[in-house]
Design a protein around this motif. Structure first.
Motif, short mmCIF file in Angstrom:
data_model
loop_
_atom_site.label_atom_id
_atom_site.label_comp_id
_atom_site.label_asym_id
_atom_site.label_seq_id
_atom_site.Cartn_x
_atom_site.Cartn_y
_atom_site.Cartn_z
N ASN A 850 0.85 -1.19 0.00
CA ASN A 850 0.00 0.00 0.00
C ASN A 850 0.88 1.23 0.00
O ASN A 850 1.78 1.36 0.84
CB ASN A 850 -0.91 -0.02 1.24
CG ASN A 850 -1.96 1.07 1.19
OD1 ASN A 850 -2.05 1.81 0.22
ND2 ASN A 850 -2.74 1.19 2.25
N THR A 866 -3.12 7.38 -4.15
CA THR A 866 -3.06 6.08 -3.49
C THR A 866 -2.89 4.98 -4.52
O THR A 866 -3.57 4.98 -5.55
CB THR A 866 -4.34 5.82 -2.67
OG1 THR A 866 -4.51 6.87 -1.72
CG2 THR A 866 -4.24 4.50 -1.93
N LYS A 868 -2.28 0.51 -4.39
CA LYS A 868 -2.16 -0.63 -3.50
C LYS A 868 -2.46 -1.92 -4.22
O LYS A 868 -3.11 -1.93 -5.27
CB LYS A 868 -3.08 -0.48 -2.29
CG LYS A 868 -4.56 -0.60 -2.60
CD LYS A 868 -5.39 -0.50 -1.32
CE LYS A 868 -6.87 -0.65 -1.60
NZ LYS A 868 -7.68 -0.60 -0.36
N ASP A 870 -4.18 -5.40 -2.84
CA ASP A 870 -4.87 -5.91 -1.67
C ASP A 870 -4.60 -7.40 -1.48
O ASP A 870 -4.46 -8.15 -2.45
CB ASP A 870 -6.37 -5.68 -1.82
CG ASP A 870 -7.08 -5.73 -0.48
OD1 ASP A 870 -7.33 -6.85 -0.01
OD2 ASP A 870 -7.35 -4.65 0.09
#
Length: 874
Positions: A850, A866, A868, A870
């Motif tokens: 992340n 952002t 990322k 997961d």
């Protein structure tokens, strides 16, 4: 400081003579002074001027003013000139600058910096009125109309700063700006800003701008808005919460944690948030927070999610419906000192944290508990009352335990045979005390899929227990304490069981059985009572060995022997009606059972009265060993105590009422701490009787067969080591006093979100913990000891690579799998008004990363980038 108290029309007094270009000083009309502590008196040339100007100026209150260099009064032009570190205080207005000019006739104030001998500007004008303050290049202000024209201004508005080339201050503190910027960076030349051509500032409300665009390090970005609207209201402000966006390999594109924030009032707020995924998954996550100072505070949240995985119409498709209920409530102890209500609820479906974890701790945990409780005292604190609702669950086994509810009442100890107020010359009967306690519970254990369905309510177990101990303590020969206790216990149940043998044929799912035990549940009140008497004799022995020389000055050995006898009648007799017998097979074998149930047969909450009589004599011996050594750190006695053995205990018992196997096992336990860090614990069980190959104890002593007093049944060692290394300020973060507003925000962040707090005071830190368990069990068939070693190792640390870069890591070692356990790597970069974080979990089921870079201030928290991957996409 020069003061003047005046009514309407009062005129500022004269002072000093230093001249600024453009500020004339007519001869004969000025008064040179050395200090700035002169009060104007009637009869001076300025007194006539005060009278003529009384009807025209706007000064209605006392004016306080000063200047480090000089103050000059032009009587003809009715102007005052103040030089170097000039300062004026008038009502809520506070003005400082290098140079200030005041025109009495027009009520105008002009402020600007001065130029020193090196050509540098000194004393930039700083203006404040009430909660508003700003710095600028030049200020022109009218005291009467409260309007002004300001150039190159920087003013703080809420969490942000407003820059403007030209600012026109209007009535009610409303301002119009031309060519300005808004930023949360506190530098005069900010790292980033939202530029605009014009704007309007409404204090304690909002900032409205025309076309606006973002600049970072003076580089304009192609992010243009037709207008800007920035909340400027103090306290809570309702509005839309911008979601984060991205893509999940399993659930598609998503918008997460978006919705609306409603600041209901000063005590309550509501977040209406949700998630949505392009492949059909969605979630609703409302959260309600409340706080009343000196009374209580708390939060309530509810999450409901539909999670879809795989491809529809295929075997890979999976649909999960999950939920979570969380409630935290705490009461200020000062609100109601004699009662307290608290809540800590964390209830969820078994798969919730797989798809919707909120913290790393939730992600790695599989057990969760909840409790809602109320405590109070009654009758002048003589009675304590507690009620509670509780829950516990294991998301791996899906078992849930609910207690709905539990109650307890306890009375303070009282002495029925002692006269009120008597404290001396006590007789033996004066020490007889009585207690009372009651507890009641209603609980059930079910699989989570059966929650709140009819079978769950049928499975509830409930009961009530009363306990009345009567105790007396007597001193014997000054050194011995004899305690006598009579315990009475009564249990109340609403159900009991009856077992009967049935000769019918029963299908058990695999084959037919001829005959079976039928268990019937009988509804109705059923009480069970038992009582016992215990007498114990205790004393303490001290052994002291002193040394005149050497670092060790004394060794002390403390021994606490104890002997006790416990007597209890046989409550399994038929006359009590607590135990019955039932046939268990076709051979006619019988088995005793409790009518209150046991084991899987409706186990009673508070147990059953014990079966069989008992006359047990218990023996125990407690020890500890400590020494006294020299210590340079102790400046008073020069000595310190060092504990060698914190405890070493041996205990066993002998039952007079049994006809065989009268001796119980011998329990040995010990505990100590080495080097203040290494904790060592030892326990073992030794049996005086031999055992068969199946593990059953035989009525034959080990000494008679194997010529040894005791046989080791099991042994356990535990070693626990925890150590912290740190450099720099080792003071607790929560104990540090913040130096400024920024540090206060960081402290609040540590208290609310300790996992996201960055400690820059310690250049580096390293901590680890190691635990080793050794368990040795005797195998009856072989007579050998089976050993098992369980080890755990965890470590974490961080280091300041530079004053603005921080690297941290947390991991451990799995000795069983010979590999690293859950590992997390974090990198943080402080970018002054921005911050960058990178989190990486490189191995395991939760492998993910992340990255984000964002503005620190909450005002622009949605200004971020952002990226990322997961763990749910693995």
């Amino acid at each position: 400081m020069l003061f003047l108290a005046a009514s309407i029309g009062a005129f500022l007094p004269a002072a000093a003579v230093a001249q600024e270009p453009g500020a004339p000083v007519p001869a004969g009309d000025t008064l040179r002074i050395v200090a700035d502590t002169l009060l104007m008196r009637a009869g001076t040339p300025a007194d006539t001027l005060r009278g003529t100007a009384r009807k025209r100026n706007a000064f209605t209150s006392k004016v306080e003013y000063s200047a480090a260099d000089s103050i000059c009064l032009d009587v003809d032009a009715q102007k005052v000139y103040m030089y170097r570190e000039a300062e004026i205080k008038y009502e809520k207005i506070h003005q400082t600058a290098g140079f200030i000019e005041i025109d009495i006739t027009t009520n105008l104030l002009k402020a600007r910096p001065m130029i020193d001998s090196a050509g540098k500007e000194i004393g930039k004008p700083e203006f404040s009125e009430g909660d508003q303050s700003f710095t600028s290049e030049e200020i022109n202000y009218n005291f009467k109309s409260t309007k002004g024209l300001i150039r190159n201004v920087i003013t703080k508005e809420g969490e942000g700063y407003l820059h403007g080339e030209i600012v026109k201050k209007m009535e009610a503190n409303v301002s119009n700006l031309r060519r300005g910027a808004y930023t949360t960076c506190n530098l005069e030349h900010p790292h980033f800003s939202i530029q605009f051509t014009k704007a309007k500032v409404i204090p304690d409300n909002k900032i409205i701008t025309g076309p606006a665009f973002l600049t970072i390090e003076d580089v304009p970005l192609p992010l243009v808005l037709p207008f800007g609207l920035f909340p400027n209201k103090r306290g809570q402000t309702s509005g839309i919460k911008i979601p984060t966006y991205g893509e999940s390999a399993n659930r598609g594109f998503y918008l997460e944690n978006g919705g609306y924030y409603w600041g209901i009032n000063d005590y309550m707020e509501l977040y209406l948030l949700g998630d949505i995924y392009s492949r059909g998954s969605w979630a609703l996550k409302p959260q309600f927070n409340y706080r009343k100072r000196y009374k209580f505070n708390g939060s309530f949240s509810f999450s409901y999610a539909i999670n879809l995985e795989g491809i529809r119409e295929t075997s890979s498709f999976n649909r999960k419906r999950d939920f979570r209920v969380a409630w935290n409530h705490s009461q200020d102890p000062r609100a109601r000192p004699k009662s307290r209500f608290s809540a800590n609820v964390n209830f969820m479906s078994s798969q919730f944290n797989r798809y919707n974890p909120t913290t790393t701790q939730d992600l790695l945990s599989n057990t969760f508990q909840s409790s809602i409780s109320y405590q109070t005292t009654l009758f002048r604190d003589r009675i304590s009352f507690t009620s509670a609702l509780s829950h516990s669950q294991n998301t791996s086994t899906r078992l849930v335990n609910l207690t709905l509810p539990s109650f307890s009442v306890s009375a303070n100890r009282f002495y029925p045979l002692r006269r009120p107020g008597k404290t001396t010359n006590l007789k033996w009967y004066d020490n007889i005390s009585v207690n009372y306690s009651m507890s009641a519970r209603n609980e059930v254990n079910v699989i989570d899929s059966m929650l709140f369905k009819p079978p769950m309510f049928d499975a509830f177990r409930n009961g009530m227990q009363h306990k009345i101990p009567v105790t007396s303590n007597v001193k014997i020969l000054k050194y011995f304490t004899m305690s006598n206790t009579f315990d009475f216990t009564e249990r109340w149940y609403t159900r009991s069981i009856r077992k009967t043998w049935e000769n019918d044929t029963l299908w058990n799912g695999q084959n037919y059985r001829v005959g079976y035990v039928k268990i019937d549940t009988v509804d109705g009140f059923k009480a069970g009572r038992d009582f016992s008497f215990t007498s114990s004799l205790n004393t303490t022995l001290y052994g002291l060995l002193q040394f005149r020389r050497g670092p060790v000055r004394a060794i002390r050995h403390v021994v606490r022997p104890s002997v006790s006898m416990s007597l209890r009648p046989d409550f399994g007799k038929e006359s009590f009606g607590y135990y019955k017998e039932v046939q268990i097979d076709t051979l006619g074998n019988m088995q005793r059972y409790s009518v209150f149930g046991s084991g899987s047969d409706y186990s009673p909450i508070f147990g059953s009265p014990p079966d069989g009589r008992s006359g047990r004599i218990s023996l125990s011996l407690g020890n500890n060993l400590e020494m006294k050594v020299r210590s340079k750190s102790d400046t008073i006695t020069g000595m310190k105590k060092v504990m060698l053995i914190e405890s070493f205990n041996i205990g066993t018992s002998y039952d007079l009422a049994r006809d065989s196997l009268q001796w119980s096992v011998v329990n040995i336990s010990a505990r100590t701490t080495l080097f203040k860090k290494l904790q060592v614990q030892y326990s073992s069980v030794w049996d005086p009787y031999v055992i068969s190959e199946t593990g059953r104890r035989l009525n034959q002593f080990e000494w008679n067969k194997n010529h040894r007093l005791l046989r080791r049944d099991n042994t356990a060692w535990n070693f626990s080591l925890s150590y912290n290394f740190a450099s720099g300020n080792k003071k607790s973060r929560s104990a540090r006093k913040p130096k400024d507003e920024e540090e206060q925000k960081e402290l609040e962040k540590f208290q609310n979100e300790p996992q996201n707090y960055i400690d820059w005071d310690n250049p580096w830190s390293l901590s680890f913990n190691y635990n080793l368990n050794y368990i040795g069990r005797n195998i009856p068939a072989t007579g050998r000891i089976k050993s098992e070693v369980i080890q755990t190792l965890g470590f974490n640390g961080d280091v300041n690579i530079t004053p603005k870069w921080k690297f941290s890591m947390a991991s451990g070692w799995d000795f069983k799998m010979n590999q690293l356990s859950y590992t997390s790597v974090n990198v943080y970069r402080d970018l002054h008004c921005w911050e960058m974080r990178f989190n990486w979990i490189p191995i395991g089921y939760y492998k993910s990363w992340n990255f984000y870079i964002k503005v620190k201030a909450s005002m622009l928290q949605d200004l971020k980038l952002t990226r990322k991957k997961d763990f749910r996409d693995n």
